[in-house]
Enzyme design. Sequence first.
Site, PDB file in Angstrom:
ATOM      1  N   ALA A 155       0.169   6.171  20.065  1.00 28.85           N
ATOM      2  CA  ALA A 155      -0.711   6.368  21.216  1.00 28.85           C
ATOM      3  C   ALA A 155      -1.378   5.037  21.528  1.00 28.85           C
ATOM      4  CB  ALA A 155      -1.769   7.413  20.897  1.00 28.85           C
ATOM      5  N   LYS A 156      -1.295   4.625  22.780  1.00 28.69           N
ATOM      6  CA  LYS A 156      -1.984   3.397  23.197  1.00 28.69           C
ATOM      7  C   LYS A 156      -3.389   3.821  23.620  1.00 28.69           C
ATOM      8  CE  LYS A 156      -1.238  -0.643  26.200  1.00 28.69           C
ATOM      9  NZ  LYS A 156      -1.482  -1.693  25.224  1.00 28.69           N
ATOM     10  N   ALA A 157      -4.246   3.992  22.617  1.00 25.25           N
ATOM     11  CA  ALA A 157      -5.582   4.537  22.848  1.00 25.25           C
ATOM     12  C   ALA A 157      -6.637   3.438  22.822  1.00 25.25           C
ATOM     13  CB  ALA A 157      -5.891   5.583  21.787  1.00 25.25           C
ATOM     14  N   TYR A 161      -8.167  -0.444  19.954  1.00 27.95           N
ATOM     15  CA  TYR A 161      -8.383  -1.853  20.284  1.00 27.95           C
ATOM     16  C   TYR A 161      -9.684  -2.409  19.723  1.00 27.95           C
ATOM     17  CZ  TYR A 161      -3.976  -1.777  22.507  1.00 27.95           C
ATOM     18  OH  TYR A 161      -2.618  -1.692  22.686  1.00 27.95           O
TER      19      TYR A 161
END
Length: 308
Positions: A155-157, A161
């Site tokens: 998941a690019k959540a 970051y």
Amino acid sequence: MQHDIWFNGKLVPHENATVHVLSHALHYGSSVFEGIRCYNTEKMGPAVFRLREHMQRLIDSAKIYRMEVPYSLEELEAATLQTIEASGMQSCYIRPVVYRGEGGLGVNPIKNKVEAFIAVLNWGKYLGDEAMENGVNVHVASWSRMAPNTFPSLAKAGGNYLNASLVKMDAVLNGYEEGIMLNREGYVAEGSGENLFVIKNGVLHTAPSAFSILPGITRDSVFKIANDLGYEVKEAALPREALYIADELFFTGTAAEVTPIRSVDKYKVGSGTRGPITTQIQKAFFDIVEGGNDKHGWLTPVGASVTA
Ligand code: PPE
């Protein structure tokens, strides 16, 4: 120049695209996002690179976090093209975000409204203009990628970051352009915002997707480009020292594109500048995205209509 932002279904002026301070995403990192580039190609004019794959990953990221995206894949694609067209930009970076909005505090986000926006902006070379030709100096980060049973790396959540920011700040404060993270077992994973390729004896190696990496769409494109050029690509467990004895190293990512690495932890990589295979792959990549030689069907012209 500020461009209109597609916000919950319609284009609004930049200054009106605001989010409430009680949005769940602001408190708990509950957003998922994408980074996509539109290139002003020679053959086709403005065209978006791998739009469908990016929007599918956005929907997948949302699904992992049990967020119901109120728009279909096709609606998100059409909204992207509409936002670019309205901006008048020939090339741009596109940032779609789906997030949990207002609906009360507390870790459980189920009752918080899912909202979405798509912004377009100018974004030059991610790791500096010179980097494309001469490469960047990097170090191995002291922060690791998350363990697979902590945060899902597919998941690019937004929350992921925080780890990336620690890595990037540490690299820059120590005089490097980027940090390379190892996974929990100590094998090479990826950069704070890029995947990594290691070239040794003419073969390309990169971390498997189960190594807590984001399986990049540029990474996937490089698999195909390298194969077209006759190179073998292996997903492999690479120990840290494989970086020090590599013939060539490069990063891939939407923002980073194909960026050579010239040193790691002050070990010179190969000849200390962009290597010959990296040069070939970079050239083939830019021939597609800038030249518009779309042999894989990866470009969507901005004027195109979206079909299922
Ligand atoms: N790993 C990470 C952790 C990552 O953030 C990116 C993209 C990639 C790999 C490469 O994925 P892809 O773009 O699909 O090839 N990082 C995005 C955000 C960077 C930022 O600083 O913001 C990007 O490149 O758009």
